[in-house]
Design a protein around this motif. Structure first.
Motif, short mmCIF file in Angstrom:
data_model
loop_
_atom_site.label_atom_id
_atom_site.label_comp_id
_atom_site.label_asym_id
_atom_site.label_seq_id
_atom_site.Cartn_x
_atom_site.Cartn_y
_atom_site.Cartn_z
N TYR A 208 16.43 -4.72 -33.16
CA TYR A 208 16.15 -3.63 -32.23
C TYR A 208 17.40 -2.80 -31.94
CZ TYR A 208 11.60 -5.69 -30.89
OH TYR A 208 10.31 -6.16 -30.87
N ARG A 209 18.57 -3.37 -32.20
CA ARG A 209 19.82 -2.68 -31.90
C ARG A 209 20.11 -1.54 -32.87
NH1 ARG A 209 23.52 -8.14 -31.01
NH2 ARG A 209 22.35 -8.98 -29.23
N SER A 210 19.42 -1.53 -33.98
CA SER A 210 19.65 -0.48 -34.97
C SER A 210 18.93 0.79 -34.54
CB SER A 210 19.14 -0.92 -36.34
OG SER A 210 19.31 0.10 -37.29
N PRO A 211 19.65 1.91 -34.33
CA PRO A 211 19.02 3.14 -33.84
C PRO A 211 18.04 3.74 -34.84
CG PRO A 211 21.31 3.53 -34.48
CD PRO A 211 21.10 2.05 -34.52
N ASP A 212 18.27 3.55 -36.13
CA ASP A 212 17.35 4.05 -37.14
C ASP A 212 17.24 2.99 -38.23
OD1 ASP A 212 15.82 5.42 -38.96
OD2 ASP A 212 16.84 7.32 -38.66
N TRP A 213 16.41 2.01 -37.99
CA TRP A 213 16.33 0.83 -38.86
C TRP A 213 15.98 1.20 -40.29
CZ3 TRP A 213 12.12 -0.63 -41.68
CH2 TRP A 213 10.93 0.05 -41.40
N SER A 214 15.11 2.20 -40.48
CA SER A 214 14.64 2.51 -41.83
C SER A 214 15.71 3.18 -42.68
CB SER A 214 13.39 3.40 -41.77
OG SER A 214 13.68 4.63 -41.15
#
Length: 262
Positions: A208-214
């Motif tokens: 969840y910490r990744s601002p733009d996981w994709s």
């Protein structure tokens, strides 16, 4: 049988996403982890309304919890406990002549040191006990399916950076070795890697910490489906439903699907 396993990260919070998974992937059997609800409050009738008349669940308030939703009759159930705890991490159901095991391995905290981090020590103890139990209870010729969030990404291609994650809980050598021991206990077959070559990157979890996981795509393959050698010949296909990570208020895990002839 079409089996899907998914760490739902709260069944009540994400019930509408569960509905989407049921409608999109059309599983016959759905194994859930981190249901985060006591049995008395489990949304049983709502699950039956989704088309799963046969249910087994084993939950607690606020965290952990496992459930098996099935379109096929559940003949028997068991809830093994580990490390002298009743923390609702393992549920067994006999379905269509096979045993389906829904398992949620402890995450292990943040520090990969058994002396400094009791959670990491518990994770390794848990794996040791489960491994010994499988080796002593079953044989490779038994019809068993193991599905769940095993909280370990074993292959270099199961993480976004093998080098950077070697010291991060879920990909440390001691955890990978422990998971290999569990796999070897019955000669389990990794149902997803049966179809996806080991050299191909594959993830089921994004923080969840990744601002733009994709875009960053810093994932790990923590969710697994294994089958005993007796069932390996029936494997027909596998899918990681990556698109589910883009749904509104998603779990940080995505569903994993396996088709198998029993």
């Amino acid at each position: 049988m079409r089996l899907v396993t998914w760490n739902i990260n709260s069944i009540r919070l994400r019930f509408e996403l569960l509905r989407d998974v049921a409608e999109t992937l059309r599983p016959d059997v759905l194994c859930l982890q981190e249901t985060k609800v006591v049995d008395a409050l489990f949304p049983a009738e709502a699950c039956r309304d989704l088309g799963f008349p046969h249910l087994a669940f084993h939950g607690m308030k606020g965290y952990n919890g496992v459930a098996i939703l099935s379109k096929l009759p559940i003949e028997d159930t068991a809830t093994p406990g580990w490390c002298d705890r009743t923390d609702c991490r393992h549920l067994v159901a006999r379905i269509a002549g096979a045993e389906v095991h829904c398992l949620y391995v402890p995450a292990g905290g943040d520090v990969p040191n058994v002396d400094a981090n009791p959670k990491f020590a518990h994770k390794l103890d848990f794996l040791k006990q489960v491994t010994a139990w499988y080796a002593g209870t079953y044989k490779p010729g038994d019809r068993v399916i193991l599905a769940g969030d095993l909280n370990i990404a074993p292959l270099e291609t199961d993480v976004w950076s093998h080098k950077q994650l070697l010291g991060v809980v879920s990909h440390t050598p001691v955890e990978v070795e422990a998971l290999a021991g569990l796999r070897d206990s019955l000669g389990w077959v990794d149902a997803v890697r049966h179809f996806v070559p080991p050299g191909e990157r594959l993830y089921t979890w994004w923080s969840y910490r990744s601002p733009d996981w994709s875009v960053n795509d810093r994932g790990r393959r923590l969710d697994h489906v294994w089958v005993t050698p007796a069932l390996a010949g029936g494997l027909r296909s596998a899918l990681v439903a990556r698109e589910c990570r883009s749904w509104p208020q998603p779990s940080d895990h995505v569903p994993v699907l396996v088709d198998i002839d029993l």
